[in-house]
Design a protein around this motif. Structure first.
Motif, PDB file in Angstrom:
ATOM      1  N   ALA A 167       0.833  -1.206   0.000  1.00 50.32           N
ATOM      2  CA  ALA A 167       0.000   0.000   0.000  1.00 50.32           C
ATOM      3  C   ALA A 167       0.866   1.254   0.000  1.00 50.32           C
ATOM      4  O   ALA A 167       0.542   2.252  -0.658  1.00 50.32           O
ATOM      5  N   ASP A 168       1.974   1.218   0.747  1.00 48.21           N
ATOM      6  CA  ASP A 168       2.880   2.381   0.765  1.00 48.21           C
ATOM      7  C   ASP A 168       3.443   2.652  -0.621  1.00 48.21           C
ATOM      8  O   ASP A 168       3.568   3.819  -1.041  1.00 48.21           O
ATOM      9  N   VAL A 169       3.789   1.576  -1.349  1.00 47.01           N
ATOM     10  CA  VAL A 169       4.312   1.746  -2.713  1.00 47.01           C
ATOM     11  C   VAL A 169       3.225   2.313  -3.621  1.00 47.01           C
ATOM     12  O   VAL A 169       3.468   3.253  -4.387  1.00 47.01           O
ATOM     13  N   PHE A 170       2.020   1.749  -3.533  1.00 46.11           N
ATOM     14  CA  PHE A 170       0.929   2.264  -4.357  1.00 46.11           C
ATOM     15  C   PHE A 170       0.707   3.753  -4.103  1.00 46.11           C
ATOM     16  O   PHE A 170       0.541   4.535  -5.049  1.00 46.11           O
ATOM     17  N   ARG A 171       0.689   4.150  -2.852  1.00 44.95           N
ATOM     18  CA  ARG A 171       0.419   5.558  -2.526  1.00 44.95           C
ATOM     19  C   ARG A 171       1.516   6.472  -3.065  1.00 44.95           C
ATOM     20  O   ARG A 171       1.243   7.629  -3.418  1.00 44.95           O
ATOM     21  N   LYS A 172       2.712   5.956  -3.137  1.00 43.81           N
ATOM     22  CA  LYS A 172       3.831   6.773  -3.641  1.00 43.81           C
ATOM     23  C   LYS A 172       3.785   6.901  -5.154  1.00 43.81           C
ATOM     24  O   LYS A 172       3.863   8.008  -5.698  1.00 43.81           O
ATOM     25  N   VAL A 173       3.631   5.767  -5.866  1.00 40.15           N
ATOM     26  CA  VAL A 173       3.789   5.812  -7.326  1.00 40.15           C
ATOM     27  C   VAL A 173       2.525   6.246  -8.048  1.00 40.15           C
ATOM     28  O   VAL A 173       2.584   6.704  -9.199  1.00 40.15           O
ATOM     29  N   LEU A 174       1.359   6.114  -7.397  1.00 41.05           N
ATOM     30  CA  LEU A 174       0.102   6.507  -8.048  1.00 41.05           C
ATOM     31  C   LEU A 174      -0.379   7.892  -7.629  1.00 41.05           C
ATOM     32  O   LEU A 174      -1.419   8.354  -8.110  1.00 41.05           O
ATOM     33  N   ALA A 175       0.373   8.551  -6.767  1.00 45.12           N
ATOM     34  CA  ALA A 175      -0.043   9.864  -6.266  1.00 45.12           C
ATOM     35  C   ALA A 175      -0.248  10.849  -7.407  1.00 45.12           C
ATOM     36  O   ALA A 175       0.433  10.792  -8.438  1.00 45.12           O
ATOM     37  N   GLY A 176      -1.202  11.772  -7.210  1.00 47.46           N
ATOM     38  CA  GLY A 176      -1.492  12.777  -8.228  1.00 47.46           C
ATOM     39  C   GLY A 176      -2.250  12.223  -9.415  1.00 47.46           C
ATOM     40  O   GLY A 176      -2.077  12.699 -10.539  1.00 47.46           O
ATOM     41  N   ARG A 177      -3.076  11.196  -9.152  1.00 46.43           N
ATOM     42  CA  ARG A 177      -3.861  10.538 -10.205  1.00 46.43           C
ATOM     43  C   ARG A 177      -2.970  10.018 -11.330  1.00 46.43           C
ATOM     44  O   ARG A 177      -3.309  10.118 -12.517  1.00 46.43           O
ATOM     45  N   THR A 178      -1.834   9.456 -10.969  1.00 47.74           N
ATOM     46  CA  THR A 178      -0.936   8.836 -11.935  1.00 47.74           C
ATOM     47  C   THR A 178      -1.416   7.422 -12.203  1.00 47.74           C
ATOM     48  O   THR A 178      -1.242   6.526 -11.369  1.00 47.74           O
ATOM     49  N   ALA A 179      -2.030   7.198 -13.333  1.00 43.39           N
ATOM     50  CA  ALA A 179      -2.597   5.892 -13.670  1.00 43.39           C
ATOM     51  C   ALA A 179      -1.511   5.007 -14.269  1.00 43.39           C
ATOM     52  O   ALA A 179      -0.941   5.325 -15.314  1.00 43.39           O
ATOM     53  N   LEU A 180      -1.216   3.889 -13.603  1.00 47.21           N
ATOM     54  CA  LEU A 180      -0.187   2.972 -14.069  1.00 47.21           C
ATOM     55  C   LEU A 180      -0.755   1.565 -14.203  1.00 47.21           C
ATOM     56  O   LEU A 180      -1.643   1.156 -13.449  1.00 47.21           O
ATOM     57  N   THR A 181      -0.215   0.816 -15.156  1.00 40.77           N
ATOM     58  CA  THR A 181      -0.599  -0.580 -15.325  1.00 40.77           C
ATOM     59  C   THR A 181       0.159  -1.445 -14.321  1.00 40.77           C
ATOM     60  O   THR A 181       1.131  -1.011 -13.694  1.00 40.77           O
ATOM     61  N   ARG A 182      -0.278  -2.672 -14.197  1.00 37.88           N
ATOM     62  CA  ARG A 182       0.413  -3.607 -13.295  1.00 37.88           C
ATOM     63  C   ARG A 182       1.866  -3.774 -13.714  1.00 37.88           C
ATOM     64  O   ARG A 182       2.770  -3.838 -12.875  1.00 37.88           O
ATOM     65  N   ARG A 183       2.109  -3.833 -15.013  1.00 33.45           N
ATOM     66  CA  ARG A 183       3.486  -3.981 -15.500  1.00 33.45           C
ATOM     67  C   ARG A 183       4.324  -2.764 -15.132  1.00 33.45           C
ATOM     68  O   ARG A 183       5.519  -2.907 -14.807  1.00 33.45           O
TER      69      ARG A 183
END
Length: 364
Positions: free
Chosen positions: A120-136
């Motif tokens: 969850a900590d990683v998700f919150r960091k890399v997706l912050a600011g509505r940054t939509a990323l794929t699983r890959r």
């Protein structure tokens, strides 16, 4: 009151807007049905499109990309479409049981609540600011944090954080699904008291899926029969109880359920459609010469979907590969009349129109 099986099936079709007037937007369909099973996302989008006035594949996909409805693991351990305003309270009610039921499976993959929290900590960091990323695209960040970064373990790390309400679907990136943070796309809300949440979910299920039984609801949501009965008691006379073949069913009598005079006779129902998947005990009768056999055994071809005509499960259909054309393979019961076959072909025309493609249907 005692009623017939035929009346139940007709009312379900009308309640779910397959034979009554379609709803204005795909999100309205999601709200009506509350959760729409969607592990096969393109087919699930057709489920929405066929219940929407003038629905098209481009329109349903655009609504999804705009976040008018979401896709996530909710209700059961599989993907569903759900409205943003329904996400938090349904997760709060159903996720603890889903997570508990999968604890052994997670443990075999090296996943536990500590690993989920670190993810969850990683998700919150890399997706912050509505940054939509794929699983890959997310996988290298998990690897850098010493977390599962490939295969089933990575997928289930996503699943755990969906069930915890950390991440949810984002807009499509080509053919790939992306993820966003729930807190950035769904407004906060005060959690419901559990009894209130149970009663709300019971009401919403019977409003969108009724007439249906208690077992239909427990299969759909994994609530216990005791919880469902509590919800029914709380709701009192907001639901109507009817009976068919000795089985009590419930429905919301205020939900429009009038079959339209111009209602189509035939439907090409997507795989996992709510009108077939939801009711294992009281479903549509099967044509005696059904190509899958008298029981319409789905394991003969699990990826073929149902052809419904005049309330009869009369065959299967699949969309064959083909660029710019809707090549629809139909396997129909031999006993259909010419008029019924024409009704099935008209259903294929509706699917082609939804896809914006030329229709090529062939019977095998």
């Amino acid at each position: 009151m005692g009623i017939t099986r035929e009346w139940v099936l007709r009312r379900r079709m009308a309640t779910q807007r397959l034979t009554s007037s379609g709803l204005p937007e795909p999100a309205d369909v999601v709200r009506l049905l509350t959760c729409v099973q969607s592990q096969e996302a393109p087919n699930a989008m057709w489920s929405l499109g066929m219940r929407t006035r003038g629905g098209t594949d481009d329109g349903v996909r655009a609504a999804f990309d705009e976040g008018q409805f979401l896709r996530t693991h909710i209700l059961r351990p599989t993907w569903h479409f759900v409205a943003p305003q329904d996400l938090r309270w349904i997760l709060g009610l159903t996720s603890p049981k889903v997570l508990s039921s999968m604890r052994g499976h997670f443990a075999r993959l090296g996943l536990d609540e500590d690993v989920a929290a670190r993810g969850a900590d990683v998700f919150r960091k890399v997706l912050a600011g509505r940054t939509a990323l794929t699983r890959r695209e997310i996988a290298p960040h998990m690897e850098a944090a010493g977390l599962p970064h490939k295969g089933l373990a990575l997928g289930d790390l996503h699943l755990m954080n969906e069930l915890h309400g950390v991440i949810v679907s984002g807009p499509m990136k080509g053919a790939q699904h992306t993820y966003l943070l729930v807190d950035e796309v769904v407004p906060p809300e005060t959690p419901l008291d559990r009894d209130e949440a149970v009663a709300r979910l019971v009401h919403r299920f019977y409003a969108g899926h009724g007439p249906a039984s208690i077992k239909d609801l427990t299969r759909w949501t994994k609530l216990t029969q005791a919880e469902v009965r509590l919800g029914l008691e709380i709701l009192g006379d907001r639901l109507e109880r009817v009976e068919v073949d000795g089985t009590p069913l419930w429905l919301d009598p205020t939900v429009p359920a009038r079959t339209a005079p111009e209602a189509p006779r035939a439907h090409l129902l997507p795989i996992y459609d709510e009108v077939t998947l939801t009711y294992p005990a009281l479903g549509f009768p099967v044509a005696p010469d059904h190509p899958r056999g008298p029981d319409a055994d789905p394991w003969i071809d699990p990826y073929a979907s149902t052809v419904l005509v005049d309330g009869l499960n009369a065959g299967t259909w699949k969309r064959a590969p083909g660029r710019g054309v809707a090549r629809i393979e139909l396997k129909l019961a031999a006993g259909l009349t010419p008029e019924q076959v024409k009704a099935v072909e008209a259903a294929a025309d509706r699917l082609a129109a939804y896809l914006g493609a030329a229709r090529e249907a062939f019977v095998t």
